[in-house]
Every structure is written in C-alpha cells, then in structure tokens.
Design an enzyme around this catalytic site. Structure first.
Site, PDB file in Angstrom:
ATOM      1  CD  GLU A 279      -9.184  29.416 -70.481  1.00  0.00           C
ATOM      2  OE1 GLU A 279      -9.913  30.359 -70.859  1.00  0.00           O
ATOM      3  OE2 GLU A 279      -9.263  28.906 -69.336  1.00  0.00           O
TER       4      GLU A 279
ATOM      5  CG  HIS B 104      -6.160  24.177 -69.128  1.00  0.00           C
ATOM      6  ND1 HIS B 104      -5.578  23.054 -68.582  1.00  0.00           N
ATOM      7  CD2 HIS B 104      -6.615  24.910 -68.083  1.00  0.00           C
ATOM      8  CE1 HIS B 104      -5.654  23.110 -67.263  1.00  0.00           C
ATOM      9  NE2 HIS B 104      -6.283  24.219 -66.926  1.00  0.00           N
TER      10      HIS B 104
ATOM     11  CB  SER C 233      -8.749  21.901 -61.124  1.00  0.00           C
ATOM     12  OG  SER C 233      -8.862  22.765 -62.219  1.00  0.00           O
TER      13      SER C 233
ATOM     14  CB  SER D  68      -5.766  25.990 -60.152  1.00  0.00           C
ATOM     15  OG  SER D  68      -7.087  26.437 -60.351  1.00  0.00           O
TER      16      SER D  68
ATOM     17  CG  ASN E  70     -10.429  27.881 -60.913  1.00  0.00           C
ATOM     18  OD1 ASN E  70     -10.907  27.533 -59.838  1.00  0.00           O
ATOM     19  ND2 ASN E  70      -9.886  27.012 -61.748  1.00  0.00           N
TER      20      ASN E  70
END
Length: 660
Positions: free
Chosen positions: A124, A72, A265, A222, A224
């Site tokens: 991130e 990240h 991931s 996560s 995403n």
C-alpha cells in the site's frame, strides 16, 4: 466461552475487491492479479482455483487477460505501463487508499512535501509513493518522525502534509499528530487510517482486556492483523494464526473466556473454522456472542455515552419511559427520540418494545438516566455516511432545514450539510423550494471527529442529466413530440428542459396570438408540450415549436367565415388610414377609413373607439398573405338600399280622357 469481535473479518475495501474479482470470473472474464489481491493465502488459493492467477509483474501478463490491480493500490507508473502495453485492467484499489493517492498528488502539485506513517515495504505504501510528485518521507513510528530533524523554522520555509497508511496503529498516529502540532506550524494533517482499522483496534483492545486469552486470525503479511496482534498481546496472552489447525490444545486449557479478533483480510469461513476448533478444544460448542452483547449482559449500572438495550415501560406525549435493568429510571425525551417534534410517540413505539439507546446523562441522586435513540441512530448512520463517501453511493434524504449558505438533509439520523452551490442544478433556484422535499445526493467529505458531513445534490443531478443527454441525442428526430419543463424565459423565447437537454421555443412559436413577452403565455416550471422543429447536432442545439395546426386561427377562420359574411368584430387599434379589428382571437382585419362610414370622415377615431364592438362585412380574405378586409360601410349601404326600395314613389297611371 468463545467471544467473536463484532467487526472481525472483511472490511469494506477487501469485500469490494473480492466481489469485483468474483463477479468478473462469473462473467467468464480471464483475470491475472498483479500481486496479492489481499493478504490471505487461503482466499488467493481459492480464487486461483476459479481461474484468477497471481502474477508478480506486468511482463507476465498474458494476451486476452484482464489485469487486476490489488486492493492495496498501485503507483502511477503501473497505470502508465498498462496503457503503454494496451492492457485492460480491473481496479480493485480500496477507495480509502485512492483518497491517499489523491492527497499526495495534490500536495506535490502545490509544492508540499509528504510525510507518511507506515511500513515502507508494504505494497500500500509502495503504491502511495508512486503517486508522490515531490519529496516525501516515510516513518514507521513517532520516534522516526522526530529523527527527521524538521524544525519550526523548516516548517515555515516549507509546507508539509502528514498522512498515514490506512492500517497504521492508532496510538502511533496520535503521537505523530501531537509532535506535528507542537513543532510545525505549516503542516496539514489528514486522518487517513480507515474506519475498519479504527473499529477493529478499538474493539480488539476492549475484548482483550476482558478475556483470558486472545486468538488473532489473519495473514502473516497483513499489516492490520499485525497491529491487532500487538494490541491484544499488550493486554493478555495472545496467539496469531492463519488457520484453525495452528491453535494448540494447551493454549486454551483452564481458560474460561476466549476472544477472537480477525484482520480485515480474513474471510468469514476461516473465522468460523477457528471458532469451531476452539469450541471443540474447550469441550463444548459455545454460543457465539459479540463483544457488545457480552457487555450489555454484564451491565449493573450505567454511565454517560454507553450503549444500552432497554424495554419500554410507558409512553407519554413528551417522553418514553424505559427499564434499563438497573436502579435507574430511564426516559427518552421526544426530541431525543425523533427529529419530527410533531410526531406522536404512541404511534412510533409501544410498551414492551426493545430499544437500542445511548446514555446521555445519569443522575444517581434522583436515580434517573436520560437516554437518546436519535443520537445512537446517528452514530450508526454516520458509519453509512462514511462508507457512502468512500464508494460514491447515492443517498436519499429529506431536506429538513434551510440555513446560511445551504440546506440540511437528514439521512439515517445524520444531518448532512449541502452548500448552496451544490444544492441545485440551476444557480438561480431558491433554496426554500427544497424544504420538506426528498433529495438524492452524494457525500463529498466527512469529519469523523466533529461528526460532520458535506454532500452534493448537484453532482447527482449532473450525472443523471449526462445520462439523459446521451439517450436524448440517440433518439431525437425532427417532428418528435416531448413534454418538457419551462426552465427559463428571455425576451425572445422560452428554454424548455426535455430531460437532459434544453431546447428553445421562439416567442413566435409560443402562441398564435400576438404577444410581447413569453411570460404572457408560459411560466417557469410549467409543463409544456413541444415538438422538434430543427436539430443542430454539431452545436447541440434544438429548435422547438409549440403552436398546433388545429389551433391555427386562420384555419378556424376558414371553417367559420367566408367572403361576404357578416361578423361582430372588436376594434383593437387605429391608424390614420383605418382601424384594425379582431375577428377571432389571432386574426385581425383592416377596416379602411373609406369603409368605416358612408359619410366622409377625417380619422377613424371620429366614429370608432378602442374596444368597441361593431358589425362588419368581410369583403375579402387572402389566406396566403394572412390579410382580411372588412367594411362597416357595406352594411350601411345595404341598409340604405333596403330603405330606398321600401319608400319608392307610387306611379300613377293616366289613361286617355273620356269622351263626353
């Protein structure tokens, strides 16, 4: 039926980060990961069992261990702290995230404020903020963007940039882009949602609309994976699991079609476990099938922009006929099959071959469909181009065209524009010399919407040359021989590329003969054997020689002639005191005016002319001073003496008178 999305699992950035860590562990390096490398507890536990522990801050870093920066990314302060404490590190930051770091740094340097779509608590985003040099705004959605209260007037007074967390939701990003374009004129927009996120969200949405239920697999933290879950949940009944054991039996009861999507991931082994668990629940192991394959099997008709699998039924010089399994007669024109319009189709494809094609145009009235292999290859090839930009991979392609401002290189069906300034190492090189040659280049930038890519040959050549230069200076020594390429010419010599380093051959070292310009004996691009005469390591200068001793005309003269020998010489120039004549190439001798004729003359031109060949006697050779004296008169005198001897008078002998 269990259907697994084709792009489920590790994205490029995650796969890269995991591989960096695994490779380092295999080399025996001691690692500590600063924060979660990726959002997957199972993989982190696996890495920890191999020796890569996770730490929460640099204060926990142990001596002798290398710190791993997570996929990240991290802020500038982290890099500074690593340097301050003298800690070595392994940077596993995703290249796409690095790109956002660079964007916000440049924006701040130019006085622009950054607006970022994302979750301000996500690591991130925290890392990106750490690279902002000026004011910034974090918005979680389009509604928050409106709440910023930025007006058109504000946009005129200040400059902004708009970017997004790599895993942001596509629909929210589009809304933000529309708001920005409509309200602010002075805002630069950067599409930074990574390709993996785009592909997964697009595919998961289609899959969810065609399945009874969806299972989304990925870590709870996560971003995403969360986006995939929300997207699928909006289309069908969906659950979010981290492991196979979390899937309840009743969730799949009476379900015929079950889809699996997974975050970027999620390791492949967890996806396989989920698939096996679902098949077990359904009562039978089902054949794994991708979403694209399912669609291909369900085609009953075709429409533009669809991907199809077709069987070749005929090949002519101008097109390939294919069976689509529908009522349409499919055909692929030559120019949609290959870029080489001189190619013979029957050498590229045969009846019975299976082809992946893109539908360009459907004519239901005539019952025909025009398709393209080239464009589908280009779509797939463009994904490779985008990946190459992210990881800096060197690509290879053929220069197929010279256009205004540069050249076009073809790689994997994609036309890459290479500007003239990036096409050659030497600015003066003609671009036409690159046509039809194979070139190695890096991708500088891509535009996904317009499917355009810009590359650089110069970058690759400079990197290669730098490596060659380092190797050259380590091994070069006086007297060493090289075969180089003449790179450029000046009035005083020639510059020769020795492979990473240029050396200079002075004009006096190019030939034993007297020359006025280097171009008389060498040309640009010519291969030339040279030897090192002198080295200036401080100034990085190399002095070269080219003339070989065994070709020294004075050595040749020594072997061929001596004092007193006669030679046929050629008059090359004249002065008031005599004439110079070439004895052998590279050696001229002087015929003094007093030695030209056995009669008195006013000037050499009275008897001799340039280019005339005459016989002369070598009266003296001074090898030290490189001088030869010649005489035509000596030969004339020798001849005259011989004539005088032949015409000597007869001597009459007279005795005493006879006595009478």
């Amino acid at each position: 039926m269990v259907i697994i999305a084709k792009h489920a699992g590790f994205c490029f950035g995650v796969a890269r980060a995991v591989k960096l860590v695994e490779d380092a562990l295999e080399r025996g390096e001691k690692l500590q990961i600063l924060g979660e490398l990726i959002h997957n507890a199972q993989l982190l536990k696996q890495l920890e069992s191999q020796g890569a522990a996770t730490i929460g801050s640099l204060e926990e870093a142990r001596p002798g261990h290398k710190v791993v920066l997570r996929a990240h990314g991290a802020g500038l302060d982290t890099y500074r702290e690593l340097e301050h404490h003298g800690l070595s590190h392994l940077d596993a930051t995703c290249p796409y995230v690095h790109k956002i770091h660079e964007i916000v740094r440049k924006a701040g340097a130019h006085g622009k404020e950054a607006i970022l779509l994302g979750d301000k608590t996500h690591p991130e985003v925290v890392g990106i903020i750490g690279h902002c040099r000026g004011p910034y705004h974090i918005v979680r959605d389009a509604a928050q963007l409106r709440e910023l209260g930025l007006s058109a007037q504000t946009s005129v007074e200040k400059a902004y940039i708009l970017a997004a967390q790599t895993t942001a939701k596509l629909d929210e990003w589009q809304k933000c882009v529309e708001i920005t374009k409509r309200q602010w004129t002075n805002c630069e927009i950067f599409g930074t949602i990574c390709d993996a996120t785009r592909l997964r969200q697009d595919e998961a949405g289609k899959l969810a609309r065609n399945c009874d239920v969806m299972v989304v697999v990925g870590g709870r933290s996560s971003a995403n994976t969360k986006g995939l879950y929300e997207l699928c949940a909006g289309a069908t009944q969906t659950i979010w699991v981290e492991q196979a054991e979390e899937i309840p039996d009743e969730f799949l009861s009476d379900k015929k079609t079950v889809g699996i999507a997974a975050g970027a991931s999620t390791p492949a082994f967890i996806i396989k476990e989920v698939q096996a668990r679902m098949s077990e629940i359904l009562g039978a192991q089902q054949e794994e099938m991708s979403f694209e394959e399912m669609l291909e099997q369900s085609f009953k008709s075709v429409s533009s922009r669809e991907k199809v699998t077709a069987t070749v039924t005929g090949v002519s010089p101008t097109e390939v006929s294919v069976d689509l399994g529908t009522k349409h007669a499919g055909y692929v024109p030559l120019n949609e099959f290959t870029d080489d319009l001189g190619a013979k189709l029957d050498e590229l494809v045969k009846v019975g071959d299976q082809l992946e094609l893109l539908v360009l145009r459907v004519n239901d009235v005539e019952g025909t469909a025009m398709l393209s292999k080239k464009r589908l290859d280009a779509i797939a090839g463009f994904e490779k181009i985008v990946e190459a930009e992210a990881d800096g991979t060197v690509l290879e392609g053929t220069i197929v065209d010279v256009v205004k401002g540069g050249v076009i290189a073809l790689h994997a069906g994609v036309r890459v524009f290479i500007p003239a300034s990036q096409a050659t190492l030497s600015r003066g090189q003609e671009l036409e010399t690159l046509l039809k040659t194979t070139a190695r280049f890096k991708i500088l930038e891509t535009n996904r919407q317009r499917r355009r890519a810009v590359g650089s040959i110069r970058t690759v050549l400079k990197d290669e040359r730098k490596g060659q230069e380092e190797g050259f200076w380590q091994n070069v020594e006086i007297g060493k021989t090289y075969t180089g390429t003449v790179k450029s010419l000046t009035s005083y010599g020639a510059f020769v590329d020795l492979g990473g380093v240029d050396g200079m051959v002075h004009i006096s070292e190019l030939s034993w003969s007297r020359i006025k310009e280097p171009s008389e004996v060498v040309s640009i691009g010519q291969q030339l054997e040279v030897f090192v005469k002198d080295i200036d390591r401080e100034k990085k200068k190399i002095s070269l020689g080219h003339k070989k001793n065994d070709e020294n005309p004075w050595e040749v003269l020594k072997q061929k002639y001596g004092t007193g020998d006669t030679a046929t010489v050629k008059i090359v120039s004249m002065t008031p005191f005599g004439a110079f004549a070439q004895i052998i190439p590279g050696v001229d001798g002087l015929i003094h005016i007093s030695q030209i004729s056995n009669t008195r003359i006013t000037k050499p031109a009275d008897v001799l002319s340039i280019g005339q060949e005459v016989d002369a006697k070598i009266s003296e050779i001074d090898f030290d001073r490189k001088r030869v004296s010649l005489s035509i008169r000596a030969l004339l005198d020798d001849v005259q003496e011989e004539v005088v001897e032949e015409e000597a008078p007869v001597v009459m002998e007279f005795g005493p008178p006879e006595e009478e």
